[in-house]
Design a protein around this motif. Sequence first.
Motif: not given
Length: 123
Positions: A34-36, A44
């Motif tokens: 997952s990206r932040h 997300i």
Amino acid sequence: MINQVTLVGRLTKDPELKKTPEGNSVAHVTLAVSRHFRNHNGEIEADFVQCALWRKAAENTCQYCRKGSVVGITGRLQTRNYENKEGKRVYVTEVVVETIRFLSAKPHDVVTEQKREEASVGI
């Protein structure tokens, strides 16, 4: 030079153990990380990173992990290329895993199999 990668993510499918002609164990998995941050729709997103596991790490991952298992890995980034059946050059960038940590609970089918083995041995 530094070539070190650290990722935590989920396996996108059950890992599959293969053997090289020399007899080494290998498993290629894809890790969803997952990206932040959220995109313009508030969702997300995830990056899908190809990883290569070798020897005992490959065997243990195939035995104890399933699709959706959370794992932490460290390794190095590697690029390789080969010629496919159509004669076209294919480039692959992947993480060659040096260490892996299983961060999820054991899958239910692994726990059930261990209980069956313990019962047959009389533990």
